[in-house]
Design a protein around this motif. Sequence first.
Motif, mmCIF file in Angstrom:
data_model
loop_
_atom_site.group_PDB
_atom_site.id
_atom_site.type_symbol
_atom_site.label_atom_id
_atom_site.label_comp_id
_atom_site.label_asym_id
_atom_site.label_seq_id
_atom_site.Cartn_x
_atom_site.Cartn_y
_atom_site.Cartn_z
ATOM 1 N N ILE A 223 0.838 -1.207 0.000
ATOM 2 C CA ILE A 223 0.000 0.000 0.000
ATOM 3 C C ILE A 223 0.867 1.249 0.000
ATOM 4 O O ILE A 223 0.622 2.199 -0.757
ATOM 5 N N LEU A 224 1.902 1.273 0.840
ATOM 6 C CA LEU A 224 2.770 2.442 0.923
ATOM 7 C C LEU A 224 3.498 2.694 -0.395
ATOM 8 O O LEU A 224 3.628 3.840 -0.830
ATOM 9 N N ALA A 225 3.968 1.627 -1.036
ATOM 10 C CA ALA A 225 4.684 1.775 -2.300
ATOM 11 C C ALA A 225 3.761 2.315 -3.395
ATOM 12 O O ALA A 225 4.136 3.224 -4.155
ATOM 13 N N VAL A 226 2.560 1.783 -3.470
ATOM 14 C CA VAL A 226 1.613 2.226 -4.497
ATOM 15 C C VAL A 226 1.132 3.649 -4.203
ATOM 16 O O VAL A 226 0.988 4.472 -5.115
ATOM 17 N N ALA A 227 0.897 3.963 -2.942
ATOM 18 C CA ALA A 227 0.474 5.322 -2.582
ATOM 19 C C ALA A 227 1.563 6.333 -2.904
ATOM 20 O O ALA A 227 1.275 7.434 -3.413
ATOM 21 N N ALA A 228 2.809 5.991 -2.628
ATOM 22 C CA ALA A 228 3.919 6.896 -2.937
ATOM 23 C C ALA A 228 3.963 7.189 -4.429
ATOM 24 O O ALA A 228 4.175 8.337 -4.850
ATOM 25 N N GLU A 229 3.761 6.168 -5.248
ATOM 26 C CA GLU A 229 3.747 6.344 -6.700
ATOM 27 C C GLU A 229 2.580 7.242 -7.127
ATOM 28 O O GLU A 229 2.735 8.124 -7.979
ATOM 29 N N ALA A 230 1.421 7.031 -6.520
ATOM 30 C CA ALA A 230 0.248 7.831 -6.873
ATOM 31 C C ALA A 230 0.437 9.296 -6.495
ATOM 32 O O ALA A 230 0.132 10.197 -7.278
ATOM 33 N N PHE A 231 0.945 9.551 -5.291
ATOM 34 C CA PHE A 231 1.177 10.930 -4.864
ATOM 35 C C PHE A 231 2.195 11.617 -5.773
ATOM 36 O O PHE A 231 2.064 12.805 -6.086
ATOM 37 N N ALA A 232 3.215 10.872 -6.198
ATOM 38 C CA ALA A 232 4.251 11.438 -7.058
ATOM 39 C C ALA A 232 3.713 11.772 -8.442
ATOM 40 O O ALA A 232 4.025 12.825 -9.005
ATOM 41 N N LEU A 233 2.893 10.886 -8.995
ATOM 42 C CA LEU A 233 2.415 11.074 -10.360
ATOM 43 C C LEU A 233 1.257 12.058 -10.456
ATOM 44 O O LEU A 233 1.154 12.810 -11.432
ATOM 45 N N GLU A 234 0.384 12.063 -9.455
ATOM 46 C CA GLU A 234 -0.853 12.828 -9.567
ATOM 47 C C GLU A 234 -0.953 13.991 -8.586
ATOM 48 O O GLU A 234 -1.825 14.846 -8.734
ATOM 49 N N GLY A 235 -0.068 14.021 -7.569
ATOM 50 C CA GLY A 235 -0.154 15.067 -6.568
ATOM 51 C C GLY A 235 -1.065 14.666 -5.418
ATOM 52 O O GLY A 235 -1.924 13.784 -5.558
ATOM 53 N N TYR A 236 -0.896 15.321 -4.315
ATOM 54 C CA TYR A 236 -1.670 14.980 -3.115
ATOM 55 C C TYR A 236 -3.153 15.318 -3.285
ATOM 56 O O TYR A 236 -4.026 14.546 -2.902
ATOM 57 N N GLY A 237 -3.430 16.487 -3.862
ATOM 58 C CA GLY A 237 -4.813 16.935 -3.964
ATOM 59 C C GLY A 237 -5.682 16.038 -4.830
ATOM 60 O O GLY A 237 -6.824 15.731 -4.484
ATOM 61 N N ILE A 238 -5.146 15.617 -5.976
ATOM 62 C CA ILE A 238 -5.935 14.814 -6.906
ATOM 63 C C ILE A 238 -6.042 13.374 -6.444
ATOM 64 O O ILE A 238 -7.084 12.717 -6.617
ATOM 65 N N THR A 239 -4.988 12.869 -5.846
ATOM 66 C CA THR A 239 -5.003 11.467 -5.413
ATOM 67 C C THR A 239 -6.033 11.256 -4.311
ATOM 68 O O THR A 239 -6.099 11.997 -3.337
ATOM 69 N N SER A 240 -6.839 10.232 -4.457
ATOM 70 C CA SER A 240 -7.851 9.893 -3.455
ATOM 71 C C SER A 240 -7.620 8.469 -2.968
ATOM 72 O O SER A 240 -6.861 7.695 -3.557
ATOM 73 N N MET A 241 -8.292 8.117 -1.902
ATOM 74 C CA MET A 241 -8.216 6.742 -1.419
ATOM 75 C C MET A 241 -8.785 5.785 -2.470
ATOM 76 O O MET A 241 -8.315 4.661 -2.613
ATOM 77 N N SER A 242 -9.776 6.237 -3.210
ATOM 78 C CA SER A 242 -10.335 5.412 -4.287
ATOM 79 C C SER A 242 -9.292 5.158 -5.373
ATOM 80 O O SER A 242 -9.180 4.041 -5.901
ATOM 81 N N THR A 243 -8.536 6.205 -5.707
ATOM 82 C CA THR A 243 -7.480 6.072 -6.711
ATOM 83 C C THR A 243 -6.456 5.038 -6.276
ATOM 84 O O THR A 243 -6.051 4.165 -7.060
ATOM 85 N N ILE A 244 -6.039 5.119 -5.020
ATOM 86 C CA ILE A 244 -5.025 4.202 -4.512
ATOM 87 C C ILE A 244 -5.572 2.783 -4.460
ATOM 88 O O ILE A 244 -4.883 1.820 -4.826
ATOM 89 N N ALA A 245 -6.812 2.634 -4.030
ATOM 90 C CA ALA A 245 -7.426 1.305 -3.987
ATOM 91 C C ALA A 245 -7.496 0.690 -5.385
ATOM 92 O O ALA A 245 -7.248 -0.506 -5.565
ATOM 93 N N ALA A 246 -7.814 1.514 -6.371
ATOM 94 C CA ALA A 246 -7.886 1.018 -7.742
ATOM 95 C C ALA A 246 -6.513 0.567 -8.229
ATOM 96 O O ALA A 246 -6.389 -0.463 -8.919
#
Length: 217
Positions: free
Chosen positions: A24-47
Motif C-alpha cells: 500500500i505504501l509503495a503504491v500510494a507513494a507512486e500515486a502521490f508522485a504522479l498525480e499530486g496529493y490533492g488529486i489522489t484519493s483513497m479510491s485512486t489508490i485502492a484502484a
Amino acid sequence: MVTNATLARGRLGRQSPDERRENILAVAAEAFALEGYGITSMSTIAARLGGSKATLYKYFASKEELFQAVMQRKCEAVIGPLEELADSSTDPASLLTAFGKIFLSRLCQPDAIVIHRTVLAEAERFPEVARTFFAFGPEAAYSVLVPALARFDAAGLIDCPDPRLAAEHFLGMVRGDIHLRVSSGLIPPPDDAEIERQVSHAVGIFVRGISRRGSAA
C-alpha cells in the motif's frame, strides 16, 4: 499512468498483513508522485492496488494518515544512518562531513525531489502536507544533529550555545543553491565529487565558526 510495477504489486490476496501494508505504501507513494496529493484519493489508490477501499481503510484511516506513513517510510531510510553517525562520532568535523554528504545526496535524489515539488505545489491548499513534510523531513534531521552538537558543546569541543539554530544554519549551507537548482529542473542531481565539494566547503566554514578559541575542532 499505471505502470507494470504497480500492476504487479496490486495482488493483495496472497500477501501477509505486513507485506500488504508495504505494498500500500509503495503504491500510494507512486500515486502521490504522479498525480499530486490533492488529486489522489483513497479510491485512486485502492484502484491501483486492485483491491477495495474497505481493505485500504483497514490499514489507514485517511489519506492524510497514509501520506504521513509514506513520508515516514521514505525518511527512515535517511534518518537511520544519520542516527548511527551521531551516536558513534566523537569528532565534530567528521560527523558534520558524513552527515552532510548523506543529507545532500538523499535530498537530491529523484524521489526526494518529487516530494519537495509536491509540498511546494500543495502546501497552500493542504497545509497538512507541509506539516507532515517538516515533521518527517527537516525536523527529523534536526532531532539527530541538535543533540550531537549539544554533546560536543558540553564536552568543550565546540562553542555552540544554540545547537538548534546552528543545525538549521549548517543544513542550509549544505543545501546551498544545489537543491533549489535540482528541484527547479535546472541541473541534474550532483555527483559524488560535487557533493564532496559542497559539503567540505560548508563544514570548513561552519567548524571555524563554532570552534572554541585556540581549538582545531
